[in-house]
Design a protein around this motif. Structure first.
Motif, short mmCIF file in Angstrom:
data_model
loop_
_atom_site.label_atom_id
_atom_site.label_comp_id
_atom_site.label_asym_id
_atom_site.label_seq_id
_atom_site.Cartn_x
_atom_site.Cartn_y
_atom_site.Cartn_z
N SER A 51 31.75 16.09 -24.97
CA SER A 51 30.55 14.15 -24.15
C SER A 51 31.37 13.33 -24.04
O SER A 51 32.67 13.00 -25.23
CB SER A 51 29.50 13.68 -25.44
N MET A 52 32.57 13.47 -22.94
CA MET A 52 33.41 12.43 -22.41
C MET A 52 33.00 10.56 -22.31
O MET A 52 31.80 10.74 -21.55
CB MET A 52 34.47 13.18 -21.36
N HIS A 53 33.59 10.50 -22.20
CA HIS A 53 33.24 9.01 -21.87
C HIS A 53 34.64 8.23 -20.68
O HIS A 53 34.20 7.20 -20.07
CB HIS A 53 33.28 8.03 -22.65
N GLY A 82 38.58 7.81 -14.50
CA GLY A 82 37.62 8.44 -14.32
C GLY A 82 36.45 7.88 -15.60
O GLY A 82 37.20 8.43 -16.19
N TYR A 83 35.18 7.87 -15.43
CA TYR A 83 34.71 6.96 -16.03
C TYR A 83 32.81 8.15 -16.22
O TYR A 83 32.94 7.11 -15.42
CB TYR A 83 34.68 5.56 -16.20
N TYR A 84 32.75 7.64 -17.64
CA TYR A 84 31.35 8.90 -17.83
C TYR A 84 30.28 7.64 -17.66
O TYR A 84 30.31 7.03 -18.89
CB TYR A 84 31.55 9.83 -18.70
N LYS A 85 29.42 7.92 -16.39
CA LYS A 85 28.69 6.75 -16.63
C LYS A 85 27.67 6.23 -18.14
O LYS A 85 27.04 7.79 -18.33
CB LYS A 85 27.34 6.92 -15.19
N PRO A 86 27.42 5.28 -18.86
CA PRO A 86 27.04 4.53 -17.89
C PRO A 86 28.76 3.55 -18.64
O PRO A 86 28.80 2.37 -18.60
CB PRO A 86 26.25 3.58 -18.99
N LEU A 103 30.72 11.79 -12.43
CA LEU A 103 30.89 11.83 -13.80
C LEU A 103 30.18 10.72 -14.67
O LEU A 103 29.61 10.04 -14.54
CB LEU A 103 32.03 11.40 -14.15
N SER A 104 29.13 11.36 -15.17
CA SER A 104 28.05 10.74 -16.60
C SER A 104 28.06 11.39 -17.72
O SER A 104 28.81 12.89 -17.99
CB SER A 104 26.67 11.15 -15.74
N LEU A 105 27.08 10.97 -18.71
CA LEU A 105 27.43 11.31 -20.07
C LEU A 105 26.74 12.76 -20.19
O LEU A 105 25.98 13.30 -19.10
CB LEU A 105 26.43 10.76 -20.99
N GLN A 107 23.29 -0.36 -28.92
CA GLN A 107 23.17 -0.16 -27.15
C GLN A 107 22.91 1.56 -27.70
O GLN A 107 24.04 2.41 -27.64
CB GLN A 107 24.62 -0.05 -26.53
N CYS A 108 22.37 2.73 -26.70
CA CYS A 108 22.03 3.80 -26.90
C CYS A 108 22.27 4.43 -25.02
O CYS A 108 21.31 3.85 -24.19
CB CYS A 108 20.97 4.52 -27.81
N SER A 109 21.89 5.64 -25.70
CA SER A 109 21.77 5.68 -23.91
C SER A 109 20.99 7.57 -24.83
O SER A 109 21.77 8.57 -25.22
CB SER A 109 22.81 7.13 -23.22
N ALA A 110 20.17 8.35 -23.76
CA ALA A 110 19.24 9.02 -24.34
C ALA A 110 18.39 10.15 -23.19
O ALA A 110 18.71 9.72 -21.95
CB ALA A 110 18.15 8.64 -24.51
N ALA A 111 18.85 11.50 -23.50
CA ALA A 111 18.94 12.17 -22.12
C ALA A 111 17.55 13.29 -22.66
O ALA A 111 18.07 13.91 -23.59
CB ALA A 111 19.90 12.95 -21.07
N GLY A 112 16.50 13.90 -22.25
CA GLY A 112 15.64 15.13 -22.27
C GLY A 112 15.97 16.38 -21.22
O GLY A 112 16.10 16.07 -20.37
N ALA A 113 15.77 17.53 -21.70
CA ALA A 113 15.60 18.57 -20.91
C ALA A 113 14.21 19.26 -21.74
O ALA A 113 15.04 19.54 -22.90
CB ALA A 113 16.44 18.98 -21.13
#
Length: 507
Positions: free
Chosen positions: A44-46, A60-64, A353-355, A441-447
């Motif tokens: 989990s890179m930023h 490079g930065y992993y959005k957001p 790049l992204s989370l 602040q958070c960022s969330a993803a589902g699959a």
């Protein structure tokens, strides 16, 4: 050959120049391969910055996340404390062999153990206190005091055994404050100004006040890189010796063995003054979750990474190993021929790049069957869940739940991350022990792993970093919810397993 960092004309407004990797002797494809290795390891890179000769070869930065977003450094903060100690020693205000207890007579036990009585500043710098376990915890009200008043009995003389313990750094930070009369960042401000470090830098406070220099520095990515340049150049910057060369050389040298007390392969090379030794005669600042500034004197090079790998054992080890096996062997002394195709491929990779997201598909053929079903939990559970339901749209979903703190909604992307806030307000922010009264602040993803199993990654992207991984197994009649949290002192109720049963369907 490019000019060395120490020869560059730098002022208080110093900003990095960016070159193609080839101009700095680094093949673009080696950096692309490094980024690929990090992906393959599911880290989990930023952010990533590669610097050579004081210039940025790639970042490079992993959005957001972005170059303009402050980031917590965790234990890389310790090296800022070491720098402050070095400055005080240079000024003759302290000596590294001073007894620590002499600085805090108000906290000294009536009859201190000889091992505690004799521990020195140098012992704290090298993580060789007389204790084998940490001294302070979340419930302690004064973290400097508890070092002297702990019920833990010293087991060995200071300076004889490496034992990683942030409590020692806390006491060093206390010495900086007591001798200088200033908070850590305020004391370092004149030095930080000369490095061109922004006013964005600050430090999370301890419960008793004062900086938590052992873990709390928050700054911009380039600020972190600029501080690493000071280390690489042995305390010199812009033609001025900001911290004595003698102190900085000692700080970056192996002062104590780590082979017995550390298990990770990359941390077997010894420890200096709040600085890790690494392979290839290099050294690094390393913070929890892989906040790394790796300095490679042989190549006049720095690797900076920002991340949250708390959920990945040996995450920092994996990052460093990836660097040593991809970029490092390919670095050349002189410039390389420009490689437009490889450079363009690198830029394309960086732009994408992204989370880290969970593996799986964005939609389930059965998700409509579970949309809106309310599941109730009749048995007590560690998460204090009372009921939960899910709704699904085209690209995002919502988890609605009730627990001991009330009714909440957590929004997540389907096959992608969405940013928002985490629906709790009880956690800490600028001072440990003081609730911030706002949502992180958070960022969330589902699959969907398959049609009945939904996986969620919920990342705090605030001043306190952490992750909750959630597995939801659906049935029309029941649901299983399993949560695992990877965070220091928060997300505490979001860890456990519970089964609930359908109450009714709402459309």
């Amino acid at each position: 050959m490019e000019k060395q960092i120490k020869d560059l004309d730098m002022n208080h407004n110093f900003e990095f120049e960016t070159c193609t990797p080839e101009k700095l002797g680094i093949p673009s494809q080696s950096i692309s391969l490094f980024l690929q290795r990090l992906e393959e390891k599911r880290l989990s890179m930023h952010g990533v910055i590669v610097i050579r000769h004081g210039k940025i070869a790639a970042e490079g930065y992993y959005k957001p996340f972005s170059v303009n977003r402050p980031h917590r450094l965790y234990s890389s903060s310790k090296t800022f404390v070491s720098a402050a100690i070095g400055i005080l020693a240079d000024q003759g205000k302290i000596h590294l062999d001073d007894k620590v207890i002499d600085y805090f007579p108000e906290y000294a036990p009536k009859d201190p153990h000889p091992f505690l009585k004799n521990v020195t500043i140098r012992n704290l710098l090298t993580m060789s206190t007389p204790y084998t376990e940490g001294c302070y915890g979340l419930k302690d009200k004064n973290w400097v005091e508890i070092f002297f008043q702990t019920q833990q009995v010293p087991s060995h003389p200071g300076g004889t055994l490496f034992s990683y313990d942030t409590a020692g750094t806390v006491v060093l930070n206390g010495i900086v404050e007591k001798v200088s009369g200033k908070e850590l960042i305020a004391f370092l401000r004149p030095t930080l100004d000369k490095l061109g470090i922004s006013k964005e830098i600050w430090c999370v406070a301890r419960p008793e006040g004062g900086a938590w220099g052992g873990s709390g520095v928050v700054c911009l990515p380039h600020d972190f890189a600029k501080f690493a340049m000071l280390l690489l150049n042995k305390g010199e910057f812009g033609g001025e010796q900001l911290i004595s060369r003698e102190y900085m050389e000692a700080a970056a040298s192996a002062q104590i063995d780590t082979q017995v007390r550390m298990h990770e392969p990359e941390f077997q090379f010894g420890y200096g003054y709040q600085i890790w030794r690494t392979r290839n005669e290099s050294f690094a600042m390393v913070g929890m979750g892989s906040q790394i500034a790796l300095c490679i004197p042989e190549k006049d090079m720095i690797l900076v990474t920002l991340a949250d790998t708390q959920a990945t054992p040996l995450g920092s080890d994996a990052i460093l190993n990836a660097f040593w096996t991809t970029i490092y062997p390919q670095v050349q002394d002189g410039k390389l021929p420009e490689n437009t195709a490889a450079y363009d491929a690198l830029m394309k990779k960086i732009a994408g790049l992204s989370l880290l997201k969970p593996l799986g598909k964005a939609h389930s053929e059965k998700q409509s069957l579970y949309d809106g079903v309310v599941y109730c939990f009749s048995e007590p559970n560690r998460m204090t869940l009372d009921q939960v339901s899910f709704s699904f749209e085209e690209e995002r979903g919502t988890m609605r739940y009730t627990n001991e703190t009330g009714e909440h909604e957590l929004h997540f992307g389907l096959g992608k991350h969405v940013t928002g806030t985490f629906p709790e307000t009880c956690y800490f922010d600028r001072q440990i022990g003081v609730p911030c009264g706002r949502e992180y602040q958070c960022s969330a993803a589902g699959a969907w792993f398959d049609d009945d199993n939904l996986i969620l990654f919920v990342n705090s992207i605030d001043n306190h970093l952490g992750t909750i991984k959630i597995h939801v197994h659906f049935s029309q009649d029941w649901v299983m919810v399993a949560m695992t949290k990877f965070a220091e002192w928060f997300f505490t109720k979001y860890d456990g397993i519970a089964t609930g049963y359908a109450e009714k369907a709402i459309k």
